[in-house]
Structures are given as C-alpha cells and as structure tokens.
Design a protein around this motif. Structure first.
Motif, PDB file in Angstrom:
ATOM      1  N   GLY A   1     -10.812  44.592  65.728  1.00 30.28           N
ATOM      2  CA  GLY A   1      -9.531  43.929  66.059  1.00 30.28           C
ATOM      3  C   GLY A   1      -8.216  44.924  66.349  1.00 30.28           C
ATOM      4  O   GLY A   1      -7.401  44.520  66.945  1.00 30.28           O
TER       5      GLY A   1
ATOM      6  N   LYS B   1      -6.836  45.391  70.321  1.00 31.01           N
ATOM      7  CA  LYS B   1      -5.938  44.764  70.932  1.00 31.01           C
ATOM      8  C   LYS B   1      -4.452  45.432  71.079  1.00 31.01           C
ATOM      9  O   LYS B   1      -3.405  45.209  71.452  1.00 31.01           O
ATOM     10  CB  LYS B   1      -5.763  43.340  70.419  1.00 31.01           C
ATOM     11  N   TYR B   2      -4.205  46.470  69.914  1.00 28.52           N
ATOM     12  CA  TYR B   2      -3.240  47.028  69.762  1.00 28.52           C
ATOM     13  C   TYR B   2      -3.119  48.539  70.478  1.00 28.52           C
ATOM     14  O   TYR B   2      -2.213  49.237  70.577  1.00 28.52           O
ATOM     15  CB  TYR B   2      -2.853  47.483  68.108  1.00 28.52           C
TER      16      TYR B   2
END
Length: 233
Positions: free
Chosen positions: A226, A229-230
């Motif tokens: 996850g 996405k940053y």
C-alpha cells in the motif's frame, strides 16, 4: 587458657563466587525466564534467585519491572539484523525487518505485550525504526507517510506476535488446537442466520482457512504494498 599450638581452627569451605550482577546480566536472565514462562513468570524475586541474592540487589540496576520489560524488549530488538540500505529493494528490505522482528518476538513468548502500551525508545528499537524509515525515504515515500507507516508496520508485527502467544498459551497440543478451533469456527459460521450474515455463512471456509504464517504474510503485504500509492518519484 593458652591455645595449644597443635589445635587447628576448622577451615571454612570457600563459597563459590556468585554470578556477576549488572543490568545486562539481569536482562539476559529475565529473557531466559520469559521464553518458557512468559511475562507473568518474570519478577524481581524470581530473577534474584538466579543470582542467589535478594530482590533489593536488583533495584540498584533496574528500578522496576516495567523498566525491566522495556529493557528486555529493546534487547530483543537488537537481535534483528539490519541490512545495508539497498534503495531498489526498499520494499523487500522492509519485509525482511518485519519478518525478522516477528520471528524473534514469537521466540520470546508474550514479550510483545510489553511494547503495546508504550512507545519503544531504546537504542535498539530506535535503530530498527530509523532503518525502516530510511528504506521508505529511499523508495520515494514522503517523510510523513514513512513515519506513520513505520509505526503501523511495527504495531502490526507486535500485535500479531502477541496474539499468537495467547493462542500458544491456551493450546494444550500445539498442532491440534488450531485445527480444532478452525472446525469449531467454521461450524459456527455455517449456522449463523443467512438473512443477517449472508457473506459470513457463504464463505465460512475462507474465513477460517490459512495458517498463522500465511495470514501474517498477507497482512504485511497489504501494508507494504500500500505504500506504493504514496511514492513521489
């Protein structure tokens, strides 16, 4: 009366030297205890017995059991090998640290419990935290997200290890207990009201499938993947 030169005083047997007592020795003794008896088996009196002394002797080195638990947790953090930073492998390196931390905590019974109510700030804990943040920064994750992610990942690792220690403490047979629990949960899920919980009932098998390691790896992958996405570069 003058003592006869032929009389000799009884020679007292020399007592063996006691184990050296210091903070490091106390922590190591406590870790030996926790591996088989858990946190509740660790007490100042119990550790003092290892050194053939009284509990008061320990307080010159450790002020309380809470401080001792923090020292113990930091000691096991020092067992985690930190690899040299390799930016192209930043995600893999995060996984490596997380897995190593998880294995070491599992090897020390329920010691993970000691870290759930505090922010670990010992030198070894800071070393691991700093390394993980550095890996994320090298991968292009912004500093704020890197800091939060490090906290969440180590929280997940610690909480999972503690939960596993609870199951281990409850089980009477290491292999039989998870299978028995799986059967019982599946049977329960399969009989819940279908109008209220249609998905639970329809997917009872999926809910109970997978061993502890598979579930841990799945959750860890969710967290680390996850981060993508940053990434800003």
């Amino acid at each position: 009366m003058k003592e006869s030169p032929f009389l000799r005083r009884a020679i007292k047997p020399q007592r063996p030297a006691k184990n050296p007592l210091g903070r490091d020795e106390i922590v190591r003794a406590a870790l030996r205890i926790v591996k088989t008896e858990g946190i509740d088996g660790v007490s100042m009196r119990r550790i003092a017995a290892e050194f053939e002394t009284g509990p008061s002797s320990l307080y010159a080195h450790v002020t309380s059991k809470d401080e001792l638990l923090q020292l113990m947790f930091d000691e096991v953090c020092g067992m985690v090998e930190i690899p040299p930073l390799d930016p192209p492998r930043w995600k893999e390196q995060i996984l490596e640290i997380a897995r190593a931390s998880h294995r070491i905590l599992l090897d020390h019974y329920d010691l993970a419990r000691a870290a759930l109510a505090i922010v670990p700030t010992g030198p070894n804990a800071l070393r691991a935290s700093d390394a993980m943040i550095g890996m994320m920064l090298a991968g292009g994750v912004p500093a704020q997200h890197a800091a939060w992610a490090m906290d969440r990942i180590f929280l997940y690792v610690t909480a999972d290890a503690y939960e596993m220690s609870i199951w281990r403490g409850t089980a009477t047979e290491e292999e039989a207990f998870p299978a028995e629990l799986e059967r019982d949960l599946r049977a329960y899920f399969e009989q819940v009201p279908v109008d209220l919980y249609p998905n639970i009932r329809a997917h009872a098998q999926e809910l109970v499938s997978g061993d502890a390691e598979a579930r841990f790896e799945f959750g860890l992958a969710l967290l680390v993947d996850g981060l993508g996405k940053y990434v800003t570069k």
